[in-house]
Design an enzyme around this catalytic site. Structure first.
Site, PDB file in Angstrom:
ATOM      1  N   ARG A  13       0.867  -1.175   0.000  1.00 40.14           N
ATOM      2  CA  ARG A  13       0.000   0.000   0.000  1.00 40.14           C
ATOM      3  C   ARG A  13       0.898   1.216   0.000  1.00 40.14           C
ATOM      4  O   ARG A  13       1.419   1.601   1.043  1.00 40.14           O
ATOM      5  CB  ARG A  13      -0.896  -0.036   1.251  1.00 40.14           C
TER       6      ARG A  13
ATOM      7  N   HIS B 136      -3.695   4.618   4.514  1.00 32.18           N
ATOM      8  CA  HIS B 136      -4.863   3.735   4.643  1.00 32.18           C
ATOM      9  C   HIS B 136      -6.082   4.403   4.010  1.00 32.18           C
ATOM     10  O   HIS B 136      -6.784   3.821   3.202  1.00 32.18           O
ATOM     11  CB  HIS B 136      -5.116   3.432   6.119  1.00 32.18           C
TER      12      HIS B 136
ATOM     13  N   TYR C  73       4.143   6.068  11.224  1.00 32.50           N
ATOM     14  CA  TYR C  73       4.416   4.684  11.619  1.00 32.50           C
ATOM     15  C   TYR C  73       5.288   3.897  10.658  1.00 32.50           C
ATOM     16  O   TYR C  73       5.614   2.755  10.923  1.00 32.50           O
ATOM     17  CB  TYR C  73       3.106   3.929  11.881  1.00 32.50           C
TER      18      TYR C  73
END
Lengths: 392, 336
Positions: free
Chosen positions: A278, A282, A291
């Protein structure tokens, strides 16, 4: 029919044409047919499944991938401009979605997650219907039966059970179509996914579990979801699995065709782990810099699914100016139509809120509807009342 | 008319539905060779085959989620949840999928799923086998919820539930499974009382006593006992918990002016709360006294040696009736 002894009778297991019979492998090495540099490498087991892909079809896969990346970028832009409330980008997962979706027959039925918008595009969902729910104009943008893809599922993994149940229905109907469940690495921790694998294995239902391992479930890395390679979990359910390079459109297509063929010919379920990344957040509300390491993104950018196919086309002398122009024009046109369709989308009407809760009248709800209608009417102009109500 | 047990009446209704519609599929744990732990599906797998009466893996969410997929494919799944307390693993599929699918898809995808739930206490069971979870589902838009109280309704309403294009929770009072009653198996569904209608089962003039499922019998017994003391109780069997049949309730309360609601489920946020609030809104000027709830306590379902304290019995119901009537009762002197 689906019964717990389906493997012994019912639908014939491994009939003529079921050349997948020898391929009941589990997990293993990452299958790759196109290297990140665009070199076509041979694989004795998978090559036969994409042998028929013509130069023209290779160009069409390229076009699909460019177009959905463009849809994705346009939707992200529309969100940034306030035209969409939220958008879940699929950037980086184009090969996984196009390679698998283009392996399906029209009468196969897909149960997607919210990020599988490239799959929805391949099934024939209009791009503006794809963004309809993200604009807040509906909970879902299309009629599943007109395109044979269910509406996007937001509850993680719930749709894998729906696909399995649908596949049980296919068995009972004596049909040879296949149900396909799309989900991610995070979903494999959900009970529903594990229960779906149990049901599918016990009834040997014609369902393909297509897991896009994009390495991140919002901020949680895949190693938090699974202590072993995800594809290897399938063996515990007695389900054959494959682990493919999810940024390689041909490897994904070959694996999906193997799985579909097996399911179509009574061979039961298959689990595919499509290893991808990805590249974006998100959703547009997420901030991956909190993160994950920027180097990781760079590593994966070097394995980009579109530039990989582009290099292959180039090596084969197929990357003509004509192709590039046509693909760019198509992407531009689709993006333009998406933008116009989004901005001009008809607004839902206040009383729509009461529609389709039940299929037949429901007196307490009818009373609430009647009372709200009277309340709105008390303002004179219903549209004005609704906007005031929303502003409070 | 045939005399049969409650369980047999449901079995007979299921059989009719299986015969009449090839899209009807029964699913659940142990419903095949065993015939279900309460034998409600006895003999059906033998007669209709393993593909129509399906023993599923032991996973309630799995059962419910695959039922959603089958409904997507055009089937009418009838799901058995073995015991009330086992429904919670399926809660997400029921609330997030079954209930919302029709709304989500603007009517394109129907969920004609019937969820059979043996419910309630009184049979001396261990934990998780005696619960009354109906209010979780009546609170959920998109679901219809019914509870049956006698063999005839059990026979008729299971078929009506299966025929409904909306999902229906069908609550079966497990402590009444062996009660016998007359059932007309030739009853035409279209001529039968609608599944959504409440029924006045005992006419009366002084108090309206509302019950459903296992407590309808108790309420009727209470009405008989009260008659000896000259109190005339009108007993209403709700039958449908969602939607509630307010028309029948209003007619009765306008006549009696007093309302008592009883159920086994805990009090807070229960069916009794909804009936009391709505009837108060709709019939305030006809009420002579505050509505009274006689229910299970707000405790986890207790161990079986104490369950008869938790379950409203005839005397506790009559004590509630006395409260509604302003007669001496266990709380006399505390009101106000």
């Amino acid at each position: 029919m689906f019964t717990d002894d389906a493997g012994k009778g019912g639908i014939s297991a491994g009939g003529p044409g079921n050349s997948a019979g020898s391929n009941r492998r589990t997990g293993g090495d990452l299958v790759q047919l196109i290297t990140p540099g665009g070199e076509r490498v041979s694989h004795p087991e998978f090559d036969p499944w994409v042998q028929d892909v013509s130069d023209e079809q290779l160009g069409a896969l390229y076009e699909d991938m460019v177009v959905i990346r463009r849809i994705d970028a346009e939707a992200t832009a529309l969100q940034r401009q306030g035209e969409l409330a939220l958008w879940p980008p699929l950037l980086g997962q184009e090969a996984s979605q196009i390679g698998s979706a283009r392996a399906l027959r029209d009468d196969d039925f897909v149960f997607p997650s919210y990020r599988d918008n490239g799959v929805a595009y391949c099934r024939g969902v209009n791009p503006e219907d794809i963004v309809k729910a993200w604009r807040g104009n509906a909970l879902a943008g299309w009629d599943p039966y007109t395109v044979n893809i269910a509406t996007q599922q937001i509850i993680i993994g719930a749709q894998t059970l729906h696909a399995t149940g649908y596949a049980m229905g296919i068995q009972n109907d004596g049909a040879d179509s296949v149900a396909v469940a799309y989900f991610g690495d995070g979903a494999t921790s959900e009970g529903d996914v594990n229960e779906a694998l149990v049901f599918a294995a016990s009834f040997q239902s014609p369902v393909v579990f297509f897991c896009q391992n994009n390495h991140w479930a919002i901020s949680e890395p895949v190693r938090l979801q699974s202590h072993i390679q995800i594809a290897d979990r399938a063996a515990g359910f007695g389900i054959p699995s494959m682990r493919v390079d999810g940024n390689d459109v041909l490897a994904v297509m070959a694996a999906t065709r193997i799985a579909i063929d097996r399911a179509r010919h009574g061979g039961g379920p298959t689990f595919i782990e499509s290893v991808t990344y990805r590249m974006g957040p998100h959703t547009t509300a997420d901030d991956p810099t909190r993160y994950r390491d920027a180097n990781e993104l760079e590593d994966w950018a070097a394995k980009d699914p579109i530039s990989r196919l582009k290099s292959l086309l180039d090596r084969k002398g197929l990357l003509t100016e004509e192709l590039e122009t046509a693909v760019a024009a198509k992407a531009d046109a689709v993006a333009k139509a998406l933008r116009a369709g989004t901005i001009n989308m008809p607004e839902p009407q206040p009383m729509d809120i009461f529609k389709h809760v039940y299929s037949t009248p429901h007196s307490p709800l009818d009373r609430q509807q009647d009372h709200y209608s009277r309340y709105l009417a008390s303002f004179g102009d219903p549209a004005e009342a609704a906007s005031e109500e929303g502003a409070r | 008319m045939t005399k049969m047990t409650f369980a047999r009446a449901i079995n007979s209704g299921l059989r009719k539905s299986l015969e009449n519609d090839p899209k009807v599929i029964l699913m659940g744990e142990d419903i095949g060779a065993l015939g279900g732990v309460f034998r409600v599906t006895d003999g059906l797998q033998k007669d209709f085959g393993k593909h129509r009466v399906v023993d599923t893996p032991l996973a309630e969410s799995g059962i419910m989620g695959t039922a959603v997929g089958l409904a997507y494919r055009g089937y009418r799944p009838v799901v058995e949840i073995q015991f009330d307390g086992f429904i919670y693993p399926a809660f997400d599929q029921i609330v997030s999928q079954v209930a919302k699918m029709h709304y989500r898809t603007q009517g394109a995808v129907k969920m004609p799923i019937t969820i059979r739930v043996p419910f309630g206490g009184g049979i001396g069971s261990p934990e998780h086998h005696s619960e009354s979870p109906e209010a979780y589902f009546t609170h959920t838009s998109g679901l219809r919820v019914v509870s049956v109280s006698n063999p005839q309704d059990a026979f008729t309403m299971i078929q009506q539930a299966i025929a409904s294009d909306d999902p229906v929770l069908y609550f079966e009072p497990k402590r009444r499974y062996h009660d016998k009653g007359e059932v007309d198996e030739t009853l035409d569904l279209s001529a039968a009382l609608s599944m959504e209608k409440a029924r006045v089962v005992t006419e009366g003039t002084d108090v309206t006593l509302v019950a459903y499922g296992p407590l309808v019998k108790t309420a009727k017994d209470a009405a008989l006992a009260a008659a000896d003391e000259g109190v005339s109780i009108e007993v209403i069997d709700l039958r449908s918990l969602a939607p509630l049949d307010f028309a029948t309730l209003e007619d009765s309360v306008r006549k009696t002016g007093r309302l008592v609601i009883t159920h086994e489920a805990s009090q807070t946020g229960g069916i009794g709360a909804e009936v009391a609030a709505s009837i108060t809104e709709r019939c305030f000027y006809h009420l002579e006294a505050a509505p009274v709830r006689v229910t299970g306590f707000d405790v986890p379902y207790p161990y079986s040696k104490l369950e008869m304290h938790h379950l409203p019995g005839l005397d506790r119901i009559l004590d509630g009736v006395d409260r509604a009537l302003g007669r001496p009762n266990s709380l006399s002197g505390l009101e106000g």
